[in-house]
Motif scaffolding. Structure first.
Motif, PDB file in Angstrom:
ATOM      1  N   ILE A 186       0.845  -1.187   0.000  1.00  0.00           N
ATOM      2  CA  ILE A 186       0.000   0.000   0.000  1.00  0.00           C
ATOM      3  C   ILE A 186       0.887   1.246   0.000  1.00  0.00           C
ATOM      4  CG2 ILE A 186      -1.799   1.288   1.186  1.00  0.00           C
ATOM      5  CD1 ILE A 186      -2.937  -1.281   2.212  1.00  0.00           C
ATOM      6  N   VAL A 187       0.813   1.980  -1.089  1.00  0.00           N
ATOM      7  CA  VAL A 187       1.580   3.218  -1.254  1.00  0.00           C
ATOM      8  C   VAL A 187       0.720   4.362  -0.720  1.00  0.00           C
ATOM      9  CG1 VAL A 187       2.847   4.659  -2.886  1.00  0.00           C
ATOM     10  CG2 VAL A 187       2.580   2.200  -3.343  1.00  0.00           C
ATOM     11  N   TYR A 188       1.242   5.049   0.270  1.00  0.00           N
ATOM     12  CA  TYR A 188       0.464   6.088   0.937  1.00  0.00           C
ATOM     13  C   TYR A 188       1.416   7.175   1.412  1.00  0.00           C
ATOM     14  CZ  TYR A 188       2.251   4.840   5.568  1.00  0.00           C
ATOM     15  OH  TYR A 188       3.068   4.639   6.648  1.00  0.00           O
ATOM     16  N   ASN A 189       0.862   8.261   1.947  1.00  0.00           N
ATOM     17  CA  ASN A 189       1.716   9.262   2.576  1.00  0.00           C
ATOM     18  C   ASN A 189       1.295   9.473   4.020  1.00  0.00           C
ATOM     19  OD1 ASN A 189      -0.602  10.846   1.245  1.00  0.00           O
ATOM     20  ND2 ASN A 189       0.270  12.385   2.627  1.00  0.00           N
ATOM     21  N   ASP A 190       2.281   9.631   4.855  1.00  0.00           N
ATOM     22  CA  ASP A 190       2.052   9.977   6.249  1.00  0.00           C
ATOM     23  C   ASP A 190       1.747  11.473   6.327  1.00  0.00           C
ATOM     24  OD1 ASP A 190       2.634   9.136   9.273  1.00  0.00           O
ATOM     25  OD2 ASP A 190       3.535  11.104   8.917  1.00  0.00           O
ATOM     26  N   VAL A 222      -0.868  16.734  -5.689  1.00  0.00           N
ATOM     27  CA  VAL A 222       0.368  16.029  -6.011  1.00  0.00           C
ATOM     28  C   VAL A 222       0.382  14.620  -5.410  1.00  0.00           C
ATOM     29  CG1 VAL A 222       1.712  16.792  -4.013  1.00  0.00           C
ATOM     30  CG2 VAL A 222       2.873  16.397  -6.210  1.00  0.00           C
ATOM     31  N   GLU A 223      -0.539  14.316  -4.503  1.00  0.00           N
ATOM     32  CA  GLU A 223      -0.642  12.944  -3.994  1.00  0.00           C
ATOM     33  C   GLU A 223      -0.851  11.934  -5.116  1.00  0.00           C
ATOM     34  OE1 GLU A 223      -2.513  13.736   0.478  1.00  0.00           O
ATOM     35  OE2 GLU A 223      -3.775  12.864  -1.080  1.00  0.00           O
ATOM     36  N   LEU A 224      -1.326  12.389  -6.256  1.00  0.00           N
ATOM     37  CA  LEU A 224      -1.581  11.480  -7.366  1.00  0.00           C
ATOM     38  C   LEU A 224      -0.315  10.797  -7.882  1.00  0.00           C
ATOM     39  CD1 LEU A 224      -4.256  13.552  -9.312  1.00  0.00           C
ATOM     40  CD2 LEU A 224      -4.596  11.288  -8.280  1.00  0.00           C
ATOM     41  N   ILE A 225       0.858  11.340  -7.584  1.00  0.00           N
ATOM     42  CA  ILE A 225       2.074  10.645  -8.042  1.00  0.00           C
ATOM     43  C   ILE A 225       2.183   9.268  -7.394  1.00  0.00           C
ATOM     44  CG2 ILE A 225       3.308  12.791  -8.549  1.00  0.00           C
ATOM     45  CD1 ILE A 225       4.951  12.362  -5.999  1.00  0.00           C
TER      46      ILE A 225
END
Length: 282
Positions: A54-58, A239-242
């Motif tokens: 799972i690719v996510y951002n903190d 930009v989270e779409l990257i």
């Protein structure tokens, strides 16, 4: 060998998690959005992976502004749920896949991706909201997870080209793992949204739809999209779409689109969702 069987893309709006946790999913505001994931929950029951990368951002929950790695992979046995300021979400602890994760981390580093390797990690809504959308509210998550955190919070963020290449390297590494595993890669975050400033509440549906079209059919175009364009067209958080590009790179050159959903609004943002599978014999 292990194999990547599907890619999931979905927004990870924190208010979505709150609506689930507070039992508000049937309210008029939320019901249309959650209805759009009913197909996905049914599909997932028939296509449940052994492991989901799972690719996510903190969201400055576990990582502070003092340390933000560009790419970080959790290799632990389990991952606790972060307290994001109002207590941890009441969801199960996330179970890891340390053998595959360690293999992936080593392979990616040898492929010249400077991964930060995390033996301890707590995960926030960026990871748990997608799991709730795809699995509902189980007592135990039905799949093991390898968290892959990407910096989309602080400048400089990785390029789209680097994210797509990372996905391709993940695919190669998974296929080199000598165990029969069904693996999915999830790209989370997005779509168009801005949560502060004069443009708070920005929605750009034409941009969102074109992005999903290109992600399916010509991701090589998206890898060169500058971050400034995301900011202008999709808002400061667009930009989270990257992170979706990491997922797409892991699926190979050609994919089949199983399902698509787009909904506005969800807490002043646009929600996007895709289920993709690698095209057979492509």
């Amino acid at each position: 060998m292990a194999r990547i069987t599907a890619g999931i893309a979905t927004s990870h709006v924190p208010a979505v998690g709150a609506a689930i946790d507070m039992g508000r999913t049937e309210e008029d505001y939320w019901k249309p959005m959650f209805a759009g994931y009913e197909f996905s929950k049914t599909w997932m029951k028939d296509n449940n992976p052994d492991v989901a990368i799972i690719v996510y951002n903190d969201h400055a929950s576990y990582f502070g502004m003092d340390i933000i790695p560009t790419f970080a992979m959790g290799i632990a046995e389990s991952f606790a749920i972060c307290d994001e300021g109002y207590g941890p979400r009441p969801v199960p602890v996330v179970q890891g896949a340390p053998e595959l994760a360690t293999h992936l981390a080593a392979s990616l580093i040898l492929d010249d991706f400077d991964m930060t390797v995390l033996n301890v990690l707590e995960v926030d809504h960026g990871l748990t909201v997608p799991m709730s959308l795809m699995f509902g509210t189980p007592d135990k998550w039905p799949t093991k997870v390898i968290p892959l955190a990407v910096n989309v919070v602080m400048y400089p963020q990785p390029s789209g080209e680097r994210c797509l290449a990372l996905g391709k390297a993940i695919r190669d590494a998974v296929e080199q793992f000598d165990e029969d595993l069904n693996v999915q890669v999830w790209g989370t975050g997005g779509m168009s949204h801005q949560i502060q400033g004069a443009r708070a509440g920005l929605i750009n549906l034409p941009f969102d739809r074109k992005f999903m079209d290109d992600l399916v059919n010509q991701p090589e175009v998206l890898q060169y999209k500058p971050h400034l364009e995301y900011m202008i067209e999709a808002g400061s958080e667009g930009v989270e779409l990257i992170m979706w590009l990491v997922m797409r790179g892991a699926l190979g050159d050609h994919v089949d689109e199983v399902y698509r959903f787009n909904h506005v609004p969800a807490s002043n943002t646009s929600v996007g969702h895709l289920i993709l599978t690698p095209k057979e014999n492509a």
